[in-house]
Scaffold this active site. Structure first.
Site, PDB file in Angstrom:
ATOM      1  N   CYS A   2       0.867  -1.168   0.000  1.00  0.00           N
ATOM      2  CA  CYS A   2       0.000   0.000   0.000  1.00  0.00           C
ATOM      3  C   CYS A   2       0.903   1.216   0.000  1.00  0.00           C
ATOM      4  O   CYS A   2       2.098   1.107   0.230  1.00  0.00           O
ATOM      5  CB  CYS A   2      -0.878   0.063   1.244  1.00  0.00           C
ATOM      6  N   ARG A  27       1.844   1.385  -6.000  1.00  0.00           N
ATOM      7  CA  ARG A  27       1.875   0.525  -4.815  1.00  0.00           C
ATOM      8  C   ARG A  27       0.510  -0.088  -4.521  1.00  0.00           C
ATOM      9  O   ARG A  27       0.381  -0.874  -3.583  1.00  0.00           O
ATOM     10  CB  ARG A  27       2.335   1.333  -3.600  1.00  0.00           C
ATOM     11  N   TRP A  71      -3.792  -1.721  -1.683  1.00  0.00           N
ATOM     12  CA  TRP A  71      -3.675  -2.950  -2.470  1.00  0.00           C
ATOM     13  C   TRP A  71      -4.132  -4.024  -1.487  1.00  0.00           C
ATOM     14  O   TRP A  71      -3.405  -4.398  -0.583  1.00  0.00           O
ATOM     15  CB  TRP A  71      -2.233  -3.132  -2.909  1.00  0.00           C
ATOM     16  N   ASN A  97       0.431   0.820   6.285  1.00  0.00           N
ATOM     17  CA  ASN A  97       0.952  -0.004   5.197  1.00  0.00           C
ATOM     18  C   ASN A  97       1.670  -1.168   5.852  1.00  0.00           C
ATOM     19  O   ASN A  97       2.553  -0.959   6.670  1.00  0.00           O
ATOM     20  CB  ASN A  97       1.915   0.833   4.341  1.00  0.00           C
ATOM     21  N   GLY A  98       1.282  -2.385   5.513  1.00  0.00           N
ATOM     22  CA  GLY A  98       1.903  -3.559   6.125  1.00  0.00           C
ATOM     23  C   GLY A  98       0.837  -4.563   6.501  1.00  0.00           C
ATOM     24  O   GLY A  98      -0.313  -4.454   6.069  1.00  0.00           O
ATOM     25  N   GLU A 452       0.969 -15.272 -29.143  1.00  0.00           N
ATOM     26  CA  GLU A 452       1.294 -14.313 -28.101  1.00  0.00           C
ATOM     27  C   GLU A 452       2.580 -13.551 -28.453  1.00  0.00           C
ATOM     28  O   GLU A 452       2.674 -12.340 -28.261  1.00  0.00           O
ATOM     29  CB  GLU A 452       1.429 -15.044 -26.751  1.00  0.00           C
ATOM     30  N   LYS A 456       2.796  -9.489 -28.828  1.00  0.00           N
ATOM     31  CA  LYS A 456       3.744  -8.622 -28.120  1.00  0.00           C
ATOM     32  C   LYS A 456       4.507  -7.762 -29.114  1.00  0.00           C
ATOM     33  O   LYS A 456       4.716  -6.582 -28.904  1.00  0.00           O
ATOM     34  CB  LYS A 456       4.744  -9.443 -27.287  1.00  0.00           C
ATOM     35  N   GLU A 459       2.246  -5.035 -30.466  1.00  0.00           N
ATOM     36  CA  GLU A 459       1.875  -4.044 -29.454  1.00  0.00           C
ATOM     37  C   GLU A 459       2.950  -2.980 -29.250  1.00  0.00           C
ATOM     38  O   GLU A 459       2.659  -1.804 -29.135  1.00  0.00           O
ATOM     39  CB  GLU A 459       1.668  -4.750 -28.093  1.00  0.00           C
ATOM     40  N   HIS A 475      -1.330 -23.176 -46.332  1.00  0.00           N
ATOM     41  CA  HIS A 475      -2.695 -22.896 -46.810  1.00  0.00           C
ATOM     42  C   HIS A 475      -2.916 -21.399 -46.993  1.00  0.00           C
ATOM     43  O   HIS A 475      -3.977 -20.882 -46.679  1.00  0.00           O
ATOM     44  CB  HIS A 475      -3.716 -23.473 -45.841  1.00  0.00           C
ATOM     45  N   LYS A 574      -3.977   0.008 -20.359  1.00  0.00           N
ATOM     46  CA  LYS A 574      -3.630  -1.153 -19.559  1.00  0.00           C
ATOM     47  C   LYS A 574      -4.814  -2.082 -19.369  1.00  0.00           C
ATOM     48  O   LYS A 574      -4.729  -3.267 -19.598  1.00  0.00           O
ATOM     49  CB  LYS A 574      -3.076  -0.694 -18.212  1.00  0.00           C
TER      50      LYS A 574
END
Lengths: 579, 385
Positions: A2, A27, A71, A97-98, A452, A456, A459, A475, A574
């Protein structure tokens, strides 16, 4: 993880704290809150991202304040669970935080004494413990409270009637910046930089009382001095830790992330109906969809369970006849399409499972059951470590299905990824960077890995790249091959190895430059390829992962050579929260 | 006070262990050497830490990112020497500073000794001084520093830990740090020679056994994981979470065992052993005085002593290690050495292989029932039959 920020000085505290929290958003970003102390203690807390917070409400007028970005660890993200937390009387506010390890016994004890808890967090016990020292000066009360806590913390506390902030830390970071008649405390240097360049870093077990005029630091009740330091670095540098881009940093986190994902997906955790299902459906978008396709190949081969994989965006409107549970995969847990698809499955009465990286995200509240990726916040827009984490979770599911016989291979996976990260790709990058089109080919589970790899490349390098099942090249796409179109082929020993080798020969005959990822010491491939990239010869379920890491690196290094905006590629976001 | 930690060099002399990471990241007591250096610096009260990275820089940066203390990272593009490395970090230095090698063990007390000095170097006597900067002193002041001389005039060597004032940066230019300090002395300034307390460097890969022992002497008892009721532990032993210790296993400290290991029944471990996370040790195996890195599998009925085993290596059953004391060829010269085996990363060996004072390269495959000695398996990826 956090982030916390505290401010005391001549400005209105709330906007300063909000700005600070914004820079600490990496965080954690599932909920946030601010408390300020003017005439009264005012609190504003909300679930959601700080960047979407809008303006600070007018009642937060004080010049002393504390804030928090969360978080979630204990308790889902919600308005109630967001910090700051208040005591029963509403006069003391705390951000933390913790993790308080002994919060459950403390909470029972406090509840027995009549304290009313309003959240499911571990933090709330702190503020009630402080309240119990009623009458005592805030610093003394915090000092006494800390003696009862086990675990890690960085704490900021304020109390109505006392014009100061009390700060304390153990195992979680906390720095205090000393400005001109103002002081700002935070989890790292980033929020300080706009206000001051001189900062002091609290040591383990320090307690500090902060007023606009100065800072008093105490260790075990005795005053101590901590030297002031000049901060020179920029916010970005601290967070990237020497890496040039978040994407590079996240690629190199892959071994630990894979290990955590496999280890975190345990037998006892998964419900019986998922373990014993006779059919499965996966819905996902983009990178997660490719992880799902790899899962299909491997689950069908090893677990002998028919798996259907659908694009979430299609699934919602063209829902197929279903059988068995539906798994939705989304890193952020906010992907609109995947959420809509799970809702559609739920509406048809099928059990649903979410695979996500964010505790308490929307998808977790829709699904009947959630599997966490445990990859930590991913900042780069191009997903890398979350893809590896998704594979880790999904491979652990396959392992469960086969009675744990793959566990030995999976637990050694981090080692092989580590080895894959050592591969020298400079020649391959030199070949890819000037190309206008690149083809990625593979067979079996390596086909989605090729898809994939191509995604990447598209992107972040903006080079047109396509993935194909190797057999499909003949083909149609064959017509596009020329000496100007490099082909990246994934060719490891397995059932399709001989036919893959002849595919490679055919492509070579058309003059296409060949980059081949194959088993180390595979002389046949080494001979035919223009550039050979060896990966450890191990179990195929791990080779898919290691090959994927190689392709991520290839895309990253190519984009870097071309000087692209790697962490924020054009036109992309994102998490895609619109359909 | 600032601290510059040099962690850019590969450490070619400790090959094959440096394939995937620089020497500074090699584990002793299950922690990278660099961790101990940063810990000592922090304990000495320094918070402004700059780390110079180069060889396998991503691995170093990832490790630094996992630390609580924010450190600044500088990249040395070409690893030409320690003086050049300091040059790369010079733009971040504003104050009196400390320079430390990231791949040598140093204790806090030694660092504290040089903090008060204007310009100082930590020195210590070493039996093979020609591997270091040799220091000549007169009345506690350094008169001359010679970098890796052929014939060393003294046993007193520089530990590579320097405390220097900001103006010493004007003498930068030579690729080696010792030459920079020599030039600084030649400008007429004084540099004090301060004796170091605990300092150790691993010159050759087998030196990690001794370095590991030194580090383990500070280990505290901390047992997590699952211990069988029939297992016995003596002395200071740390065992990580998720590790299971089978019945009738005897562990005599100092020993450090990482997380998620599987130590089978009837195993004898220690003293002086570090076992990294995710290792498996088969039943009836005995390990003493060794560094076993992460993800290693040791088959049953084996005996390892004075061995350094690289990550991800798998040794078959009935593996034996024989300690011998013979001159050993290393990078063009022959040096006196006593050790059992140094085995690189991801080596695969069959059953009943005996290693007798040997260095085995990375990813080497060794057929069962063979005797490996000397340097024969040094080349990476080779096969021994």
């Amino acid at each position: 993880m956090c982030g916390i920020v505290g401010y005391i000085g001549h400005r209105s505290a709330a906007p300063v704290i909000l700005g600070g929290l914004r820079s600490l958003e990496y965080r954690g970003y599932d909920s946030f809150g601010i408390a300020t102390l003017g005439k009264n203690l005012e609190v504003w807390k909300k679930k959601g991202k700080i960047s979407d917070a809008g303006a600070v409400p007018g009642n937060l007028s004080g010049k002393i304040g504390i804030g928090h970005t969360r978080w979630a660890t204990h308790g889902a993200p919600s308005d109630e669970n967001a910090h700051p937390h208040l005591d029963c009387t509403g006069t003391i506010a705390v951000v933390h935080n913790g993790v308080i390890e002994n919060f459950l016994p403390l909470r029972r004890e406090l509840e027995a004494r009549g304290h009313v808890f309003t959240s499911g967090t571990d933090t709330e016990v702190i503020v009630h413990l402080i309240e119990e020292q009623n009458g005592a000066d805030l610093a003394v009360a915090v000092e006494l409270t800390l003696k009862r806590l086990e675990g890690s913390y960085a704490i900021l506390a304020i109390k109505a009637g006392e014009d100061r902030i009390v700060a304390a830390r153990r195992q979680s970071p906390l720095v205090i910046g000393l400005g001109d008649g103002e002081v700002i405390a935070a989890s790292d240097m980033t929020p300080l930089i706009d206000y001051t360049r001189s900062a002091l870093i609290l040591e383990e077990g320090d307690l500090a009382t902060i007023t606009p005029k100065g800072i008093g630091v105490f260790q075990g009740g005795h005053p101590v001095t901590r030297p002031l330091r000049e901060v020179e670095w920029t916010a970005e540098d601290v967070r990237k830790g020497g890496f040039r881009h978040f994407m590079e940093k996240e690629i190199f986190e892959a071994p630990g992330v894979f290990h955590a994902a496999v280890k975190g997906t345990t037998f006892d955790e998964v419900p019986l109906w998922l373990r014993d299902c006779t059919a499965l459906t996966l819905v996902a978008c983009g990178t997660s969809y490719h992880a799902g396709m790899i899962f299909r190949y491997l689950m069908e081969e090893y677990g002998r369970v028919p798996v259907r994989v659908d694009l979430a965006s299609e699934f919602k409107y063209y829902t197929p006849p279903l059988s068995g549970p539906v798994i939705g995969i989304s890193q952020s847990g906010e992907t609109a399409d995947t959420i809509a698809a799970l809702k559609a499955a739920k509406a048809r009465n099928y059990p649903t499972i979410a695979v996500t990286n964010v505790v308490g995200s929307t998808i977790t509240r829709i699904a009947d059951f959630t599997l966490m990726m445990r990859a930590g916040p991913e900042i780069s827009v191009a997903a890398t470590k979350s893809f590896i984490a998704e594979l880790g979770v999904l491979l652990a599911l396959i392992d469960m299905r086969v009675g744990g016989s793959l566990r030995g291979h999976l637990s050694g996976g981090a080692q092989y990824i580590e080895t894959a990260l050592l591969a020298d790709l400079s020649d391959a990058v030199a070949l890819c960077a000037p190309a206008g089109h690149i083809f990625f080919v593979g067979r079996g589970p390596f086909f989605p890995a090729a898809l994939e790899g191509a995604l990447k490349m598209k992107e972040i390098s903006y080079i047109h790249a396509e993935g194909y099942a190797a057999g499909e090249i003949k083909h149609g796409p064959f017509a596009l091959l020329s000496p100007e179109t490099p082909v990246v082929a994934l060719c490891t020993r397995g059932p399709a190895y001989p036919v893959m080798v002849s595919n490679i020969h055919e492509m070579r005959a058309r003059g296409a430059p060949l980059i081949v990822v194959g088993d180390c010491a595979d002389l046949v491939i080494e001979h035919v390829a223009d550039i050979f990239i060896p990966i450890p010869a191990t179990h195929p379920i791990l080779q898919v992962v290691t090959a994927s890491v190689i392709l991520q690196q290839l895309a990253y290094l190519t984009a870097d050579t071309l000087g692209r905006e790697i962490d924020q590629p054009r036109n992309l976001a994102k998490s895609v929260t619109v359909e | 006070m600032q601290a510059v930690i040099l962690a850019a060099g590969e450490g070619k002399r400790v090959r094959p262990l440096t394939r995937g990471r620089p020497k500074a990241l090699l584990p002793v007591g299950n922690r990278p050497i660099l961790w101990y250096v940063i810990d000592a610096v922090v304990r000495a009260g320094i918070r402004d830490v700059v780390v110079v990275v180069g060889y396998r820089k991503e691995q170093v940066m990832r490790f630094l990112g996992s630390l609580d203390l924010p450190v600044r990272v500088v990249v040395q593009p070409h690893q030409v020497g320690t003086g050049d490395a300091l040059c790369c970090a010079a733009h971040l230095l504003t104050d009196h500073f400390l320079v430390l090698p990231g791949d040598n063990y140093i204790d806090t007390a030694s660092i504290a000794r040089v903090l008060g000095e204007t310009a100082a170097v930590l020195v210590k006597e070493h039996p093979s001084p020609s591997n270091f900067g040799v220091v000549l002193t007169c009345g506690g002041l350094v008169t001359e520093i010679l970098e890796k001389p052929v014939a060393a005039p003294s046993f007193l060597v520089s530990t590579g830990v320097f405390s220097l004032p900001h103006e010493a940066l004007s003498c930068l230019g030579s690729p080696e740090l010792t030459d920079v300090v020599r030039d600084y002395i030649r400008t007429g300034r004084e540099v004090t020679a301060v004796p170091a307390g605990e300092w150790a460097d691993a010159i050759y890969p087998w030196d990690f056994v001794a370095l590991n022992r030194l580090v383990l002497s500070k280990v505290h008892q901390e047992v997590r994981g699952e211990m069988s009721r029939e297992a016995v532990i003596y002395g200071n032993v740390t065992i990580g979470e998720g590790t299971s210790i089978g019945p009738f296993t005897v562990i005599s400290g100092p020993v450090a065992i990482g997380e998620d290991c599987d130590i089978g029944p009837h195993v004898v471990i220690g003293p002086g052993v570090s076992i990294g996370p995710g290792c498996r040790v088969g039943s009836f195996t005995c390990i003493t005085d060794s560094v076993v890195m992460e993800g290693v599998e040791v088959g049953p009925f084996s005996h390892l002593c004075h061995a350094v085993i690289g990550q991800g290596t798998r040794l078959g059953d009935h593996t034996g290690v024989v300690v011998e004391s013979r001159p050993f060829p290393c990078r063009g010269s022959v040096v006196p050495a006593t050790f059992g085996a140094v085995i690189g990363d991801e080596v695969r060996s069959g059953p009943a292989v005996t290693f007798a004072q040997c260095v085995v390269g990375n990813s080497v495959a060794i057929r069962g029932h063979t005797l490996v000695n000397g340097d024969i398996a040094r080349k990476d990826g080779s096969t021994v039959v």
